[in-house]
Design a protein around this motif. Structure first.
Motif, PDB file in Angstrom:
ATOM      1  N   ILE A 173     -14.573  18.657  -4.469  1.00 19.28           N
ATOM      2  CA  ILE A 173     -15.730  19.556  -4.573  1.00 19.28           C
ATOM      3  C   ILE A 173     -16.620  19.345  -3.359  1.00 19.28           C
ATOM      4  N   ASP A 206     -20.171  19.888  -1.988  1.00 20.99           N
ATOM      5  CA  ASP A 206     -21.478  20.187  -2.586  1.00 20.99           C
ATOM      6  C   ASP A 206     -22.434  20.849  -1.591  1.00 20.99           C
ATOM      7  N   GLN A 243     -17.176  15.551  -3.003  1.00 22.77           N
ATOM      8  CA  GLN A 243     -17.086  14.740  -4.207  1.00 22.77           C
ATOM      9  C   GLN A 243     -15.675  14.879  -4.751  1.00 22.77           C
ATOM     10  N   LYS A 303     -13.301  14.751  -8.108  1.00 23.63           N
ATOM     11  CA  LYS A 303     -13.214  14.744  -9.566  1.00 23.63           C
ATOM     12  C   LYS A 303     -11.876  14.129  -9.934  1.00 23.63           C
ATOM     13  N   LEU A 333     -16.792  12.232 -11.792  1.00 16.83           N
ATOM     14  CA  LEU A 333     -17.097  12.728 -10.456  1.00 16.83           C
ATOM     15  C   LEU A 333     -17.532  11.554  -9.584  1.00 16.83           C
ATOM     16  N   TRP A 334     -16.909  11.412  -8.417  1.00 17.17           N
ATOM     17  CA  TRP A 334     -17.192  10.294  -7.517  1.00 17.17           C
ATOM     18  C   TRP A 334     -17.613  10.814  -6.154  1.00 17.17           C
ATOM     19  N   THR A 335     -18.585  10.147  -5.531  1.00 17.71           N
ATOM     20  CA  THR A 335     -18.907  10.460  -4.142  1.00 17.71           C
ATOM     21  C   THR A 335     -17.811   9.855  -3.277  1.00 17.71           C
TER      22      THR A 335
END
Length: 128
Positions: free
Chosen positions: A28, A30, A36, A38, A47-49
């Protein structure tokens, strides 16, 4: 990117520490121009940075540790098909006169088993 390699949707990565297999479900982008990731863990999305993802996951599948327990002590298992003598350095245990040898993944593993068996046999020999 993870360990210098790009991450794509549907990739499989492994959680650092326990080696749990994780499915990358979605990437994703942003509104702050950050990516990010998922992931799916036990059917629970998370969800992880990118920075957290890099710290907590790896491409490397963990090698299961092979051990056995003898009298309550956990010892490394020998590996079939390995040469117990690697570059002149012993990584195994040989039973003289019986043609049996047992190779280990490292000299430390072989030494741990050897010392334990030596102590066990010495104790048995020295019993009154």
């Amino acid at each position: 990117m993870l360990e210098g390699r790009p991450v794509f949707e549907n990739d499989i990565v492994y959680r650092v520490g326990d080696g749990f297999e994780v499915f990358v479900e979605r990437l994703i982008h942003d509104k702050n121009d950050r990516w990010q990731i998922k992931i799916e863990v036990n059917n629970n999305p998370a969800l992880w940075t990118q920075n957290m993802f890099r710290q907590c996951f790896t491409w490397t599948r963990p090698t299961p540790k092979r051990t056995f327990t003898l009298n309550g002590v956990e010892l490394p298992c020998p590996y079939p098909g390995l040469d117990p003598l690697v570059n002149g350095f012993s990584m195994g245990i040989e039973i003289n006169g019986y043609g049996e040898s047992f190779a280990y993944a490292s000299h430390d593993d072989a030494e741990k088993v050897f010392k334990y068996l030596k102590n066990l046999l010495t104790e048995a020999r020295d019993k009154p």
